[in-house]
Structures are given as structure tokens and as C-alpha cells.
Design a protein around this motif. Structure first.
Motif, mmCIF file in Angstrom:
data_model
loop_
_atom_site.group_PDB
_atom_site.id
_atom_site.type_symbol
_atom_site.label_atom_id
_atom_site.label_comp_id
_atom_site.label_asym_id
_atom_site.label_seq_id
_atom_site.Cartn_x
_atom_site.Cartn_y
_atom_site.Cartn_z
ATOM 1 N N LEU A 125 0.828 -1.208 0.000
ATOM 2 C CA LEU A 125 0.000 0.000 0.000
ATOM 3 C C LEU A 125 0.862 1.257 0.000
ATOM 4 O O LEU A 125 0.566 2.232 -0.701
ATOM 5 C CB LEU A 125 -0.927 -0.003 1.216
ATOM 6 N N THR A 126 1.920 1.242 0.782
ATOM 7 C CA THR A 126 2.821 2.392 0.818
ATOM 8 C C THR A 126 3.475 2.609 -0.532
ATOM 9 O O THR A 126 3.592 3.748 -1.010
ATOM 10 C CB THR A 126 3.898 2.186 1.897
ATOM 11 N N SER A 127 3.910 1.535 -1.174
ATOM 12 C CA SER A 127 4.545 1.646 -2.488
ATOM 13 C C SER A 127 3.570 2.156 -3.535
ATOM 14 O O SER A 127 3.920 3.000 -4.370
ATOM 15 C CB SER A 127 5.105 0.280 -2.904
ATOM 16 N N MET A 128 2.333 1.658 -3.489
ATOM 17 C CA MET A 128 1.341 2.122 -4.460
ATOM 18 C C MET A 128 1.006 3.589 -4.254
ATOM 19 O O MET A 128 0.862 4.350 -5.226
ATOM 20 C CB MET A 128 0.078 1.263 -4.352
ATOM 21 N N ASP A 129 0.871 3.999 -3.011
ATOM 22 C CA ASP A 129 0.567 5.405 -2.736
ATOM 23 C C ASP A 129 1.696 6.311 -3.220
ATOM 24 O O ASP A 129 1.444 7.359 -3.829
ATOM 25 C CB ASP A 129 0.344 5.578 -1.236
ATOM 26 N N ALA A 130 2.948 5.920 -2.958
ATOM 27 C CA ALA A 130 4.083 6.723 -3.429
ATOM 28 C C ALA A 130 4.148 6.737 -4.948
ATOM 29 O O ALA A 130 4.493 7.771 -5.554
ATOM 30 C CB ALA A 130 5.382 6.170 -2.845
ATOM 31 N N SER A 131 3.816 5.626 -5.591
ATOM 32 C CA SER A 131 3.829 5.581 -7.050
ATOM 33 C C SER A 131 2.747 6.484 -7.643
ATOM 34 O O SER A 131 2.965 7.148 -8.673
ATOM 35 C CB SER A 131 3.636 4.142 -7.531
ATOM 36 N N LEU A 132 1.572 6.518 -7.026
ATOM 37 C CA LEU A 132 0.518 7.415 -7.496
ATOM 38 C C LEU A 132 0.940 8.879 -7.348
ATOM 39 O O LEU A 132 0.647 9.713 -8.223
ATOM 40 C CB LEU A 132 -0.776 7.152 -6.732
ATOM 41 N N ASP A 133 1.607 9.195 -6.237
ATOM 42 C CA ASP A 133 2.121 10.557 -6.080
ATOM 43 C C ASP A 133 3.097 10.913 -7.199
ATOM 44 O O ASP A 133 3.040 12.019 -7.759
ATOM 45 C CB ASP A 133 2.832 10.695 -4.723
ATOM 46 N N ARG A 134 4.000 9.991 -7.513
ATOM 47 C CA ARG A 134 4.973 10.267 -8.574
ATOM 48 C C ARG A 134 4.293 10.414 -9.926
ATOM 49 O O ARG A 134 4.685 11.272 -10.741
ATOM 50 C CB ARG A 134 5.999 9.128 -8.609
ATOM 51 N N MET A 135 3.273 9.600 -10.187
ATOM 52 C CA MET A 135 2.556 9.703 -11.458
ATOM 53 C C MET A 135 1.890 11.068 -11.599
ATOM 54 O O MET A 135 1.907 11.672 -12.687
ATOM 55 C CB MET A 135 1.519 8.589 -11.559
ATOM 56 N N GLN A 136 1.317 11.569 -10.521
ATOM 57 C CA GLN A 136 0.686 12.891 -10.588
ATOM 58 C C GLN A 136 1.713 13.994 -10.838
ATOM 59 O O GLN A 136 1.440 14.951 -11.564
ATOM 60 C CB GLN A 136 -0.091 13.152 -9.299
ATOM 61 N N LEU A 137 2.894 13.860 -10.247
ATOM 62 C CA LEU A 137 3.946 14.851 -10.494
ATOM 63 C C LEU A 137 4.421 14.807 -11.944
ATOM 64 O O LEU A 137 4.645 15.852 -12.564
ATOM 65 C CB LEU A 137 5.118 14.606 -9.545
ATOM 66 N N LEU A 138 4.568 13.608 -12.486
ATOM 67 C CA LEU A 138 4.991 13.491 -13.885
ATOM 68 C C LEU A 138 3.918 14.018 -14.833
ATOM 69 O O LEU A 138 4.230 14.698 -15.827
ATOM 70 C CB LEU A 138 5.306 12.026 -14.205
ATOM 71 N N ALA A 139 2.659 13.717 -14.531
ATOM 72 C CA ALA A 139 1.572 14.230 -15.370
ATOM 73 C C ALA A 139 1.507 15.747 -15.295
ATOM 74 O O ALA A 139 1.267 16.427 -16.309
ATOM 75 C CB ALA A 139 0.247 13.616 -14.936
#
Length: 689
Positions: free
Chosen positions: A273-287
Motif C-alpha cells: 500500500l505504501t509503495s502504491m501510494d508513493a507511485s501514485l504521487d509520482r505519477m501525478q507529479l509526472l503528469a
């Protein structure tokens, strides 16, 4: 010495030298060398040397002045800026930025333990990277917290000037390789989130039961659509659908988290869950970096760069990873420990006197436990055999106490401190402080009642046991050598009693934590339900299996705590002796029983200086057993509930002030019956109803 003083003065003068005295010609020379580079390897090496020279100055002021001088140099010398820009864009077109965008600051492994080991090795020997890996620059330039903080604290004016130099006016259109890397990073992150999100553990605790309905699975397709329609008329609609998909994934993560709060925690699932949440944060920054060129060009880029710069250093740090992933497990362990420790708290006068009776029973049972332990040590067994026999003796005794509702005083602090932390977490407003003080008073007087009940009963029981033994076998139970050994081991000054008692307090706390973890493990893996559904129920009856499952669920924490505590007390000294460490355990009730048996060996002649020193040793043992286990458990519980440090200090000061203002309420119950304070478990039950 004169040479050393001369060198030290020279070093101080150098550190105090104003930043502007550094030779500005170095900036021009390093910039020209980079502009003249003709290959990827040379460009990468020289740009790292240039930026490291700017950021890695001895002082923050020196770094800021070097950056301003370099910006001014390129803004004033247009020819140098043109040659630098050409070499810089050529470098960006050759670099591979996918690992930087998709891996930096994100867990690289699929489980907590492999990720922790990976970070430890990264600190000792960082992994080799390809020449084309953009993350190499971040590793070489931002290698310490000081250099990272300098970039994060960079003012907006200098960042804007720096962006005008390093970023083309046409944006990503001038850097198709970089745009493609962002696309690949988004696709890779979406795939990673979907792979972890469609596992059975996540789906069973979320709202979607099938893979096709999972928002994590749909994230792959919305990401693909968003990237394909980036520069078309449908880009805004695709972007909105992508954001909706990300929000759906976050809502699913929240639901899985809430499910774990109620039904047990797994470190593996928390890590996912922690990894997925951090990955979603990174995706939003890249977008945001993709679509932010026309909206907020500097803001989106700076957020992404700040995350990448700080994330590179976090890749090697172990404490944030452990704390983030184990915090929820620690909280649930505390709650289960507090639930199993509720019966250790006397809320009324009736319960207070029942605690005395239960403690007296525990003290009488401890007489036989201590007698068997002394007999085992007399026979000089091998280390493992002796540790196993003593641990079994303790474990059986503790299990009998648990079964018949008897009390061992030193088991209280680690159990009740967890409930104390839950009270702090669950209560708010003006009533919090009075509830805390009242709860602390109940814990204190209950523990004192249990401790004195144990000690009095074990002393009386030892005298009766010795008299019966002499009448039956016509000789004392303990030989003189063993009795003398007991006296010597309890001396507060000539033995390690204080250290051993503190060590025993740690064991008491650790056993309670393991007991809470075992209950969490059983609930998370639905072991009671598995017992109730076992095929054996067809032979002995489904109702019997259900009763056995209920018994297991209600006692798993107590059983595991008592068994672990017994064997830890038995094996800890033997393991220490195996490694040549002179370590032992000192348990107030057990050692009181041993001293009482040794004292009855000598009769009235016992009252000498050795006996009084042994009594002093027991006093030290009592304070350290209770104090150490309670302190560690309270601190652990408060941290598990994320209580801030300042508030923790206020709590301790307030409770101490109440104890000094009205100490009697911390010793005996006053007034009429008191209503019990709700524990975290009870509060949760009320909320559900």
C-alpha cells in the motif's frame, strides 16, 4: 604541536573566508570544458563536476554566491551560453531518465525485508549505474542532506533564472527523448500499481472482487489513453478521466487501510500500500510536468525536481522505510496488547481487592516455580538443556496463572501501558487530561497491589513450603551452597542485579509485544475461522470446534505472551553465557521466592547484613522491572498512535503533577466505585454499534 596548531588556524581562516573570495574563473573554466565536450561520457563527467562545484561548497552562503555568479556569467556571455546550451541539450537527448522518474525515491523491491537489505548495501556500496543514467548526476551532486537542503531551499528568483538557462523555451517539444522517458515512466508506474493492486490480499479488503472491476487494473488503460491523446483535442477529457482513475485508486487504498485497522495488519500488505501510494504521487507529479508547461511551468517542474532530489537520498535511508511500514503494525500490536491487558486494571474497589487475591494466588504458585528452578540449576545441566527446563518451568507456571486468572505483577506494565496509550489517542478536548490522570492512578495502584500481593504470598508460601518439606523429608529443601548463592546474586553492589533487572524489564515488554503480534497474526490470517471450519468438526461436532475457535481467539495473546516470556527468561542467560556475556535475569516475584526459600534454610539466623543487602537488591529489581517495562511500552504506544513529542512531554508532566498533588489516589482506591475508562478496543466496539 606547532604544526598542528598552524594547520588548524589556516583551516579556520579558510572556512571563515568570505564566499566571494573564491576564484570566479573556476566557474568559467568548468563551463567551457563542458561546452567543449564531444561525447556522452565526457559531458556527464564534466557537468557533474560543474554542478558539484556550485552546490558542494563548504557553506550555504558560498553555494548561493557560486550559483548567482554562474547564472550571471551565462546571462552576460551570450556566446558561452549558446555553446553551453547546445552541449546541455545534446546531453539530455542522450540520457535515459526512466530510472530517475520511475525508481528514485520509490521502493525498488517487492517486500520490506529485501528493500531494507538493499538500502543497507546501498549505504555501504552504491550500485553502479550506466553512463546514460540520469540518476548518476543526482547521486554525485546531492550526496548529503546539506546539499539536498540547499536545493530545496533555493529561492524562486534563482530557480526561475536557472530554469531559463537549463530548460528550452519550447519545452518538451525540443526534447523528444525526455518526453518519451516521462511517458515510459508513467506506463511503468501504472503497471507496477496495477500489479500490486490486483493481488488477492488487496481485492479481498477492497470494494472490487474481480480484477476487471479493480481501479488499479483500469489505471493502465486510462494512462495509455492519456498519453496517446496528449497533444490532441481529446487531451483534456483524457486527462480528467486519468485523474478520476487515480482518485479511485486512492479511495481503494483508504478502504483497504481501514479494513486492516479493524481486522489485523500484515507488513507485506502495508508495504504494498505504501509503495502504491508513493507511485501514485509520482505519477501525478509526472503528469503535472507534462501538462504544466502552459499552466504553471515553474511550479510543476520544481515539485518534481524537489521530489527527485530528496528521493535519491531517501533510497539509502532505512529508518523512514521501517517507520512508515511498521507504524500500523505497531499500532495494532499495541491495541491487541492493551485488549489482553484490560483485566490487569482494577476499576472499582471490588476489582482492587480481587487483584490482591489474584496476586496472592500468583505468589503462592511462584513458590513452586522458584523451587523447581533452583533444583534445576543445582544439577548443572548443559546450557541448552538448562535453559529449556527453566523456560518450560516458567512457561507452565505462567500459563496456569493465565488459566485460573492469577496475576504476576511484572507482567502488568507492558500490558497496561499500551491501554494507557490508547486512552491518550482516543480522547480529545478538556476531559483528556483528567482521564489520563485517572487511568494512570488506576494502573499505579493496581500494579502496587499486585506486586505486594505477590511478594507477601510468595514469602508466606516459601515458609510453609520449607516447613512441610522438613517435616516430610527431615532436611532443608535447599543445600547451604545454593542458599548462599541466592544471597550473593541479589546483592545490589557486588552483583549485576540492577543491569539484570533492567534487562528483565525489556524482556517483559518484548514478550507482551510478541503476544500482541501473535493475536494480530491470527486475526489477519483468520485462524479462528479456519479452526471453526476444520473438517474435524464433522467428527467431534461443529459447536465444539466453534467453542475451541472462540477460546483460541480470546486466549491467543495471553498464551503466546506467557510462553514467550517463560522461554525468554529461561534462555536469555544461557544464550548470553554461550557467547561469554555475563548476563542474567532478575524477576521480582521469582527472586523473592528464591530468597524466601534461602532464608527459611537458615531460620532466625538469617537476619544479617547479607539478608538486608538481598532485600535492597529486591527493591532495585522491583523498581527496574516495573519502571523499564512500563516506560518502554508507554513510549512505544504513544509513538504508534503518532502522539507528538511535545504532547508526550505535557502528558508526563501532568501525570507527575497529579501524583505529587494527590499521591494517595495512586496508592489505594478512594471514594465509591468508579466507572471504567474505555480502552481502544471498547471504543471501537461502541463505534461499530
Amino acid at each position: 604541536m606547532r604544526v598542528v596548531r598552524k594547520f588548524w588556524k589556516r583551516l579556520q581562516r579558510r572556512l571563515k573566508r568570505p564566499a566571494f573570495l573564491h576564484n570566479p574563473g573556476d566557474l568559467r573554466r568548468r563551463t567551457e570544458l563542458f561546452a567543449a565536450a564531444t561525447s556522452l561520457n565526457i559531458r556527464a563527467r564534466r557537468i557533474s563536476a560543474l554542478f558539484a562545484y556550485i552546490w558542494n561548497r563548504p557553506t550555504d552562503q558560498g553555494s548561493a554566491v557560486a550559483l548567482r555568479r554562474w547564472i550571471r556569467l551565462l546571462e552576460q556571455d551570450k556566446q558561452l551560453r549558446t555553446s553551453f546550451t547546445m552541449s546541455w541539450f545534446a546531453l539530455l537527448s542522450e540520457l535515459d531518465s526512466v530510472p530517475l522518474f520511475a525508481e528514485t525515491g520509490l521502493p525498488a523491491r517487492r517486500a520490506l525485508l529485501p528493500e531494507a537489505l538493499h538500502r543497507i548495501f546501498q549505504q555501504l556500496l552504491p550500485s553502479a549505474r550506466k553512463e546514460s543514467d540520469t540518476a548518476r548526476f543526482f547521486t554525485a551532486i546531492f550526496s548529503t542532506h546539506i546539499f539536498v537542503d540547499r536545493f530545496l531551499n533555493l529561492d524562486n528568483v534563482n530557480f526561475a533564472h536557472l530554469t531559463n538557462i537549463l530548460w528550452p523555451k519550447t519545452g518538451l517539444d525540443a526534447l523528444p527523448r525526455l518526453r518519451g522517458d516521462i511517458h515510459q515512466a508513467l506506463t511503468l508506474l501504472a503497471t507496477r500499481v496495477a500489479g500490486r493492486g490486483v493481488t488477492a490480499d488487496v481485492r479481498q479488503r477492497g470494494s472490487s472482487r474481480t480484477v476487471e472491476d479493480s481501479p488499479f487494473y483500469k489505471l493502465i488503460f486510462t494512462t495509455e489513453t492519456f498519453l496517446k491523446t496528449e497533444n490532441t483535442d481529446d487531451s483534456q477529457r483524457a486527462l480528467q478521466l486519468w485523474f478520476d482513475s487515480v482518485h479511485a485508486c486512492r479511495a481503494e487504498l483508504i478502504q483497504v487501510q481501514e479494513h486492516m485497522e479493524d481486522s489485523g495488519v500484515s507488513t507485506a500488505l502495508v508495504f504494498d500500500l505504501t509503495s502504491m501510494d508513493a507511485s501514485l504521487d509520482r505519477m501525478q507529479l509526472l503528469a503535472a510536468a507534462l501538462v504544466g508547461e502552459t499552466q504553471e511551468p515553474f511550479h510543476a517542474a520544481r515539485q518534481l525536481l524537489n521530489t527527485l532530489v530528496s528521493g535519491r537520498l531517501e533510497d539509502t535511508h532505512l529508518y523512514p522505510l521501517i517507520r512508515q511500514n511498521l507504524n500500523l503494525l505497531a499500532r495494532k500490536t499495541v491495541e491487541h496488547t492493551g485488549h489482553s491487558g484490560e483485566h490487569y486494571i482494577a476499576n472499582t474497589r471490588k476489582e482492587y481487592w480481587q487483584m490482591w487475591l489474584a496476586a496472592a494466588g500468583g505468589g503462592l504458585l511462584t513458590v513452586f516455580t522458584a523451587a523447581i528452578k533452583l533444583r534445576i540449576t543445582e544439577n548443572q545441566h548443559p546450557l541448552f538443556v538448562e535453559g529449556f527446563l527453566i523456560g518450560t518451568d516458567y512457561a507452565i507456571s505462567f500459563l496456569i496463572m493465565h488459566t485460573f486468572g492469577l496475576v504476576l505483577a511484572t507482567k502488568q506494565p507492558s500490558m497496561t501501558a499500551a491501554a494507557f496509550a490508547g486512552i491518550v489517542r482516543e480522547n480529545r478536548g478538556v476531559s483528556r487530561w483528567s482521564k489520563i490522570a485517572d487511568f494512570a492512578a488506576r494502573i499505579c495502584r493496581t500494579q502496587l497491589a499486585a506486586a505486594f500481593g505477590n511478594v507477601i504470598a510468595v514469602c508466606v508460601g516459601a515458609v510453609v513450603f520449607e516447613q512441610l518439606w522438613v517435616r516430610i523429608f527431615l532436611s532443608p529443601y535447599l543445600p547451604a551452597k545454593t542458599a548462599k548463592y541466592v544471597y550473593e546474586t541479589l546483592h545490589p553492589f557486588t552483583s549485576g542485579t540492577a543491569v539484570y533487572a533492567a534487562f528483565t524489564g525489556i524482556i517483559l515488554w518484548l514478550a507482551a509485544v510478541i503476544g500482541g503480534w501473535c493475536e494480530n497474526f491470527a486475526i489477519y490470517n483468520r485462524i479462528p475461522a479456519a479452526i471453526a471450519q476444520h473438517p474435524l468438526g464433522l467428527k467431534i461436532g461443529i459447536r465444539r470446534m466453534q467453542r475451541f475457535a472462540d477460546t483460541f481467539q480470546n486466549n491467543i495473546s495471553g498464551w503466546s505472551t506467557n510462553i514467550v516470556l517463560g522461554y525468554m527468561l529461561g534462555f536469555a542467560p544461557e544464550i548470553a553465557h554461550f557467547f561469554g556475556i555475563p548476563l542474567d535475569v532478575r524477576h521480582i516475584t521469582l527472586n523473592t521466592g528464591m530468597l524466601a526459600l534461602a532464608a527459611t534454610r537458615y531460620g532466625l539466623n538469617v537476619f544479617g547484613h547479607r539478608f538486608y543487602f538481598a532485600i535492597a537488591g529486591l527493591s532495585v529489581t522491583f523498581v527496574l522491572n516495573l519502571g523499564v517495562s512500563f516506560l518502554i511500552a508507554a513510549i512505544t504506544g504513544l509513538r504508534a498512535y503518532n502522539v507528538p513529542h511535545k504532547e508526550r512531554m505535557k502528558i508526563w508532566k501532568y501525570v507527575l503533577g497529579q501524583a505529587l498533588h494527590s499521591p494517595l489516589r495512586f496508592l489505594i482506591p478512594l471514594g465509591g466505585d468508579e466507572s471504567p475508562v474505555s480502552t481502544p478496543t471498547q471504543t471501537a466496539v461502541k463505534d461499530e454499534s
